[in-house]
Structure formats: C-alpha cells, structure tokens
Write a protein that holds these residues in place. Structure first.
Motif, PDB file in Angstrom:
ATOM      1  N   VAL A 248       1.386   8.254 -20.106  1.00  0.00           N
ATOM      2  CA  VAL A 248       1.632   7.673 -18.644  1.00  0.00           C
ATOM      3  C   VAL A 248       1.548   6.180 -18.669  1.00  0.00           C
ATOM      4  CG1 VAL A 248       0.637   7.689 -16.365  1.00  0.00           C
ATOM      5  CG2 VAL A 248       0.718   9.853 -17.732  1.00  0.00           C
ATOM      6  N   LEU A 249       1.052   5.532 -19.726  1.00  0.00           N
ATOM      7  CA  LEU A 249       1.243   4.038 -19.550  1.00  0.00           C
ATOM      8  C   LEU A 249       2.481   3.653 -19.627  1.00  0.00           C
ATOM      9  CD1 LEU A 249      -2.231   3.234 -21.310  1.00  0.00           C
ATOM     10  CD2 LEU A 249      -1.484   2.750 -18.792  1.00  0.00           C
ATOM     11  N   THR A 250       3.347   4.400 -20.162  1.00  0.00           N
ATOM     12  CA  THR A 250       4.729   3.824 -20.770  1.00  0.00           C
ATOM     13  C   THR A 250       5.693   4.209 -19.600  1.00  0.00           C
ATOM     14  OG1 THR A 250       5.263   5.906 -21.904  1.00  0.00           O
ATOM     15  CG2 THR A 250       4.169   4.507 -23.258  1.00  0.00           C
ATOM     16  N   MET A 251       5.494   4.855 -18.722  1.00  0.00           N
ATOM     17  CA  MET A 251       6.239   5.391 -17.719  1.00  0.00           C
ATOM     18  C   MET A 251       6.476   4.354 -16.420  1.00  0.00           C
ATOM     19  SD  MET A 251       4.980   9.351 -17.623  1.00  0.00           S
ATOM     20  CE  MET A 251       6.657   9.854 -16.426  1.00  0.00           C
ATOM     21  N   GLN A 252       7.456   4.614 -15.630  1.00  0.00           N
ATOM     22  CA  GLN A 252       7.765   3.775 -14.530  1.00  0.00           C
ATOM     23  C   GLN A 252       7.617   4.962 -13.235  1.00  0.00           C
ATOM     24  OE1 GLN A 252      11.651   2.340 -15.729  1.00  0.00           O
ATOM     25  NE2 GLN A 252      10.812   0.054 -15.693  1.00  0.00           N
ATOM     26  N   LYS A 253       7.468   4.242 -12.304  1.00  0.00           N
ATOM     27  CA  LYS A 253       7.260   5.113 -11.203  1.00  0.00           C
ATOM     28  C   LYS A 253       8.908   5.847 -11.033  1.00  0.00           C
ATOM     29  CE  LYS A 253       6.372   4.804  -6.062  1.00  0.00           C
ATOM     30  NZ  LYS A 253       6.142   3.976  -5.004  1.00  0.00           N
ATOM     31  N   GLY A 254       8.490   7.239 -10.610  1.00  0.00           N
ATOM     32  CA  GLY A 254       9.734   8.208 -10.448  1.00  0.00           C
ATOM     33  C   GLY A 254      10.132   8.529 -11.876  1.00  0.00           C
ATOM     34  N   GLU A 255       9.896   8.200 -12.818  1.00  0.00           N
ATOM     35  CA  GLU A 255      10.283   8.742 -14.240  1.00  0.00           C
ATOM     36  C   GLU A 255       9.850  10.018 -14.359  1.00  0.00           C
ATOM     37  OE1 GLU A 255       9.304   7.725 -18.916  1.00  0.00           O
ATOM     38  OE2 GLU A 255       9.600   5.784 -17.475  1.00  0.00           O
ATOM     39  N   VAL A 256      10.736  10.820 -15.000  1.00  0.00           N
ATOM     40  CA  VAL A 256      10.486  12.167 -15.624  1.00  0.00           C
ATOM     41  C   VAL A 256      10.651  12.111 -17.019  1.00  0.00           C
ATOM     42  CG1 VAL A 256      10.965  14.745 -15.234  1.00  0.00           C
ATOM     43  CG2 VAL A 256      11.265  13.163 -13.226  1.00  0.00           C
TER      44      VAL A 256
ATOM     45  N   PHE B 268       4.473  18.538 -22.515  1.00  0.00           N
ATOM     46  CA  PHE B 268       4.233  18.539 -21.064  1.00  0.00           C
ATOM     47  C   PHE B 268       5.284  17.605 -20.525  1.00  0.00           C
ATOM     48  CE2 PHE B 268      -0.086  18.705 -22.318  1.00  0.00           C
ATOM     49  CZ  PHE B 268      -0.746  19.470 -21.432  1.00  0.00           C
ATOM     50  N   GLU B 269       5.785  18.311 -19.421  1.00  0.00           N
ATOM     51  CA  GLU B 269       6.984  17.864 -18.363  1.00  0.00           C
ATOM     52  C   GLU B 269       6.195  16.853 -17.452  1.00  0.00           C
ATOM     53  OE1 GLU B 269       9.613  20.539 -17.158  1.00  0.00           O
ATOM     54  OE2 GLU B 269      10.305  21.107 -19.190  1.00  0.00           O
ATOM     55  N   MET B 270       6.394  15.558 -17.399  1.00  0.00           N
ATOM     56  CA  MET B 270       5.551  14.658 -16.558  1.00  0.00           C
ATOM     57  C   MET B 270       6.557  14.179 -15.726  1.00  0.00           C
ATOM     58  SD  MET B 270       2.371  15.258 -17.838  1.00  0.00           S
ATOM     59  CE  MET B 270       1.513  13.427 -17.073  1.00  0.00           C
ATOM     60  N   GLU B 271       5.878  13.804 -14.244  1.00  0.00           N
ATOM     61  CA  GLU B 271       6.723  13.095 -13.203  1.00  0.00           C
ATOM     62  C   GLU B 271       5.668  11.998 -12.632  1.00  0.00           C
ATOM     63  OE1 GLU B 271       9.317  13.028  -9.157  1.00  0.00           O
ATOM     64  OE2 GLU B 271       8.586  14.977  -9.982  1.00  0.00           O
ATOM     65  N   LEU B 272       5.803  10.844 -12.750  1.00  0.00           N
ATOM     66  CA  LEU B 272       5.089   9.713 -12.307  1.00  0.00           C
ATOM     67  C   LEU B 272       5.428   9.455 -10.716  1.00  0.00           C
ATOM     68  CD1 LEU B 272       2.691   7.701 -12.611  1.00  0.00           C
ATOM     69  CD2 LEU B 272       4.370   6.229 -13.481  1.00  0.00           C
ATOM     70  N   LEU B 273       4.610  10.045  -9.930  1.00  0.00           N
ATOM     71  CA  LEU B 273       5.049   9.756  -8.598  1.00  0.00           C
ATOM     72  C   LEU B 273       4.434   8.502  -8.093  1.00  0.00           C
ATOM     73  CD1 LEU B 273       3.307  13.460  -7.503  1.00  0.00           C
ATOM     74  CD2 LEU B 273       6.220  12.736  -7.830  1.00  0.00           C
ATOM     75  N   ASN B 274       3.178   8.005  -8.424  1.00  0.00           N
ATOM     76  CA  ASN B 274       2.680   6.571  -7.955  1.00  0.00           C
ATOM     77  C   ASN B 274       1.671   6.100  -8.554  1.00  0.00           C
ATOM     78  OD1 ASN B 274       2.685   4.679  -6.016  1.00  0.00           O
ATOM     79  ND2 ASN B 274       1.279   5.774  -4.452  1.00  0.00           N
ATOM     80  N   PHE B 275       1.307   5.007  -8.548  1.00  0.00           N
ATOM     81  CA  PHE B 275       0.223   4.239  -9.463  1.00  0.00           C
ATOM     82  C   PHE B 275      -0.227   3.074  -8.388  1.00  0.00           C
ATOM     83  CE2 PHE B 275       3.860   2.360 -11.642  1.00  0.00           C
ATOM     84  CZ  PHE B 275       3.590   1.169 -11.529  1.00  0.00           C
ATOM     85  N   GLU B 276      -1.601   2.628  -8.505  1.00  0.00           N
ATOM     86  CA  GLU B 276      -2.191   1.715  -7.952  1.00  0.00           C
ATOM     87  C   GLU B 276      -3.201   1.163  -8.770  1.00  0.00           C
ATOM     88  OE1 GLU B 276      -2.825   3.127  -3.811  1.00  0.00           O
ATOM     89  OE2 GLU B 276      -4.670   4.627  -4.482  1.00  0.00           O
ATOM     90  N   GLY B 277      -3.577  -0.070  -8.352  1.00  0.00           N
ATOM     91  CA  GLY B 277      -4.906  -0.654  -9.114  1.00  0.00           C
ATOM     92  C   GLY B 277      -6.078  -0.024  -8.755  1.00  0.00           C
ATOM     93  N   GLU B 278      -7.123  -0.276  -9.638  1.00  0.00           N
ATOM     94  CA  GLU B 278      -8.480   0.320  -9.661  1.00  0.00           C
ATOM     95  C   GLU B 278      -9.032  -0.578  -8.210  1.00  0.00           C
ATOM     96  OE1 GLU B 278     -12.391   0.890 -12.227  1.00  0.00           O
ATOM     97  OE2 GLU B 278     -10.711  -0.478 -12.971  1.00  0.00           O
ATOM     98  N   VAL B 279      -9.739   0.054  -7.593  1.00  0.00           N
ATOM     99  CA  VAL B 279     -10.236  -0.519  -6.107  1.00  0.00           C
ATOM    100  C   VAL B 279     -11.668  -0.933  -6.598  1.00  0.00           C
ATOM    101  CG1 VAL B 279     -10.855  -0.404  -3.689  1.00  0.00           C
ATOM    102  CG2 VAL B 279      -8.631   0.378  -4.519  1.00  0.00           C
ATOM    103  N   LEU B 280     -12.422  -2.064  -6.357  1.00  0.00           N
ATOM    104  CA  LEU B 280     -13.382  -2.195  -6.996  1.00  0.00           C
ATOM    105  C   LEU B 280     -14.650  -2.313  -5.975  1.00  0.00           C
ATOM    106  CD1 LEU B 280     -13.203  -4.881  -9.832  1.00  0.00           C
ATOM    107  CD2 LEU B 280     -13.138  -2.309 -10.032  1.00  0.00           C
TER     108      LEU B 280
END
Length: 455
Positions: free
Chosen positions: A94-102, A130-142
């Motif tokens: 997942v760290l290699t993916m971009q938003k919307g990528e499958v 695994f077939e993966m789709e990256l829908l969204n990501f956001e930073g860690e809220v502290l």
C-alpha cells in the motif's frame, strides 16, 4: 475493480507467472510481494508510514478461490499503514500505491499468513493474491482537535520515545507555504521547547517519535505560532506551518516511578517556576504542561510526616489552581471546573477555586450555579468586591433569561393557538363541503327514483 483476463492463478507455476508480470516491491527484493498495476492512480503523493489509509480488497488463493472481500461486506477497510496492524504484504504494497490505483499483490507465505495459515480458509505456508484499490489516505492525527498531523517519511528505530523532560537533538526545517523559514540543528528539553523558539506542535509530537525518525508535522496556528505569528521568521498571525523533523538522538528523563519523593518535590519547585514563567508571557498551553507534570508526580503520594504531606498538598493544590487559571484563558471551561473541583476536595473553603469555578460556570451560561459559587466566596470573605459584583451580574442575567423564556413561551403558545384556530376553520370548511356534497347527492337520488316509477 478491473481484472486481467490473461492472469491465470491455476497450477504450480502460477506464482512465477504472476511475478513475471509485476514488480518486486519488497525492501530486500526477495520476490515476497510482487505488485501488478491494473489501473493507474492519480499522479501525486503516496501514503507515508502511519497514514490512515482506506482500501477495498479481495483476497484469493492461487486456485482462484476467494477467501475474503471488503466489497462483499459493502464497507471499505481502514488502517494505519506501516504500523504492523495488518499483513506485512499490505504494509509494503500500500505504501507504493497512489490514490485511485488498483493493483494485484502476489504474496509469499512469510509476507501473508505464514507457516500456520489462517483457520480453515488458508492452508499453512500458502501464497495468496490480493486485489487492492486505494480509496483514500490522510496523515496521522496526533491531537483530538486535529491541530497536529504527522506523516512519517523515515521510520525510527526501536520502541523507546522521548518523554516530558527528555533532552532531544533534532534537525528542523520549517515552511510556511513554499517558503523555508527555519533550518537548524537544535537541542531542547521536551515540554520546554518554547525556550528555543520551538513551536508547541513540534514539542508535543516528540513523545510519538523514535530515534532516527523523520516526519512531517502539519501544524494549525494553535500549535504553530498562534495569533501573534513569529516576526523573526516573518510569519504572520494565524498561519499554518509545516515542519520536517528528524530526531537524531535523545536522553529520556526519569519517569515518576524512578524518582523518590524528595526528588519529586525538588523537581516540582523548578517546574512550577517554569509554568509560572510561561503563564506570565501568555504561553498558556506550555504552562499547563508544567503544572500537569507536578500533579502526575505528587497527586498519589503520601508524605513521611505532617510537614512533607503538607508540602505535597500545597504543590498539588497550587498546580490545580494554576491549571484552572490557564484553562480560563484558553476558554476550556470544563477543564476549569474539573480542576477547581479537585482543589475543593482538598480545601472546601478555597476562595480562588470557588471564584474561578464561578467564572467558568458564568461563561457557560450556568448563571444559577455561578451565583451559588460567588455567594460561597462571600461567606468565606465578605469583603470580596469582585464576587459581590458578579452576583449582581448573575442576578441580571437570570432575570433576562426568565424574561426571554416568557417571550419564547408566549410566542409558542400564541402560535399553537393560531394553529388550532386555523385547523378548526379548515375542519369546518371540510365538514360544510361534505354536507353540501351529501345534500346534492340525496336530491339527485330522489329525482332519479321519481322517474323510475310510473306517473
């Protein structure tokens, strides 16, 4: 989600066939996780360690048999990537993916379910897809208010973190928009970063970092340079800033359980002075940190003798009183009341605690409770003019509210009466209409009957 028609998952050569069509994304290039991009994502950023990611996924054995699917549940799956919350293959892929990528991830057992498998769905030592789709990501809220968001560029080493009072050596790069305004190596004491011009948000993030970690901290004005800005950096008021922070090294301070009571009392005096200094300069958040340290050290302690216990109580009581005053300035009125209550538990006739609680309740529009606190203040100190004035103000506000309530209820009852009148008129009109209609129908029927009989 798209599928590749030419990728067969049957037969012993399936892993090699799939791997030949993809890219090895494992750090040590052992073909443990091979990625096949099926649909390109949006150009731009990729997730960083600790980001909250949301995905859809379908897990299959190499035979093609499906064993898990988020789409079947009609609910995407979220997790903090790179934190070991999911399969190792997911953290890597997942760290290699971009938003919307499958993409498809072909995973060897050591990156998936290992030698034991998973219940009756996945046999031991089995490769999976695994077939993966990256829908969204956001930073860690502290922080609970979202004022500090972290995105980790380089993961740190070990499991130890700096604590309040620790000495840290960091490299800082601060940006406002695209402009670099701060770039330096600096050493400071955690919870006292203000002394070195370190923003509150950077100071507060230290206890989440590990040695060698490099992260981006996105700071709202409250955790940056606030409404004052930072003229020396040419930062205006209420500006958001971003700091890239590398924790080069640190030395932890003693924890409470590592200190004896005498050490705690010695430290408490210095920490109280530091808190008072921050308060006087308007650094209320920084001041609260110091007072809270005193409470964490001494609140549960029992002294050896009357004098030592008296000293403990004085430090704890003063810390709570000072916290109440800080939270009044910060307009966090629930915290004011909570700290005043702690003082009143120790000293039920404490004039300052009752007065500050009364102020907080007044600002929460709890005028009756507020007035009761100010009245108690007068019982303790009849010459307290401020409390007497506050009682008069409370009485005025209570009267205003009663008058407003009367108007509100009067208007409400008037509207109800008008509505009832309107409803009654409409009902009478409907009844009249029905009677007219029925009379008409009866007349027609009579005329028809008279025509059916011979004359």
């Amino acid at each position: 989600m798209t599928t590749d028609q030419d990728l067969s998952m049957n037969g012993p050569s399936a892993p090699s066939l799939l791997a030949s069509k993809g890219i090895d994304v494992t750090p040590n290039k052992d073909q443990g996780v091979v990625k096949i991009v099926k649909c390109q994502g949006l150009n731009g950023d990729r997730p960083m360690i600790g980001d909250r990611v949301t995905v859809h996924y379908t897990g299959k054995l190499l035979t093609g048999k499906k064993f898990d699917c988020s789409r079947d549940r009609k609910e995407p799956f979220s997790f903090s990537v790179g934190r070991g919350q999911v399969l190792k293959a997911w953290d890597i892929g997942v760290l290699t993916m971009q938003k919307g990528e499958v993409c498809t991830l072909v995973c060897k057992p050591e990156y998936a379910y290992g030698s034991s498998g998973n219940s009756d769905k996945i046999p031991p030592s089995t490769s999976v897809v695994f077939e993966m789709e990256l829908l969204n990501f956001e930073g860690e809220v502290l922080t609970s208010d979202g004022g500090i968001v972290r995105r980790t560029k380089v993961k740190g080493e070990g499991y130890s973190n700096p604590n309040d009072g620790a000495t840290v050596n960091v490299h800082l790069e601060g940006r406002c928009g695209e402009r670099l305004f701060d770039c330096r190596d600096v050493s400071f004491t955690v919870s006292q970063g203000e002394d070195k011009g370190i923003p509150l948000g950077v100071d507060r993030a230290m206890d989440k970092m590990q040695r060698g970690e490099c992260c981006l901290l996105y700071l709202k004005p409250k955790y940056g340079f606030g409404s004052e800005g930072k003229p020396e950096f040419k930062i205006g008021p209420d500006k958001e800033v971003v700091y890239e922070v590398t924790l080069k090294d640190f030395q932890r301070a003693k924890e409470s359980w590592e200190m004896d009571l005498s050490e705690k009392l010695d430290f408490a005096g210095a920490v109280k002075s530091k808190g008072n200094h921050y308060f006087k300069t308007g650094r209320y958040h920084q001041a609260t940190i110091q007072y809270q340290r005193i409470i964490s050290w001494l609140e549960m302690e029992c002294g050896n003798g009357i004098e030592q216990q008296k000293k403990i109580n004085e430090y704890v009581l003063t810390a709570h009183l000072n916290l109440a005053l800080c939270f009044l300035r910060l307009e966090e009125f629930s915290q004011v009341i909570e700290n005043c209550n702690k003082v009143i538990e120790l000293d039920d006739s404490n004039e300052k605690a009752l007065y500050r609680r009364g102020e907080a309740r007044f600002l929460r529009n709890e005028f009756t409770l507020s007035m009761a606190d100010f009245q108690k203040v007068l019982q303790i100190n009849p010459s307290n003019r401020a409390a007497r004035a506050q009682i008069s103000i409370c009485q005025s506000r209570i009267k205003e509210h009663h008058e407003q309530d009367k108007k509100t209820y009067a208007n409400m009852f008037q509207k109800f009466a008008e509505q009832d009148t309107k409803t009654g008129k409409m009902k009478r009109k409907r009844d009249e209409s029905v009677r007219t209609s029925m009379n008409g129908e009866m007349g027609t029927k009579r005329r028809r009957r008279s025509q059916d009989y011979p004359s």
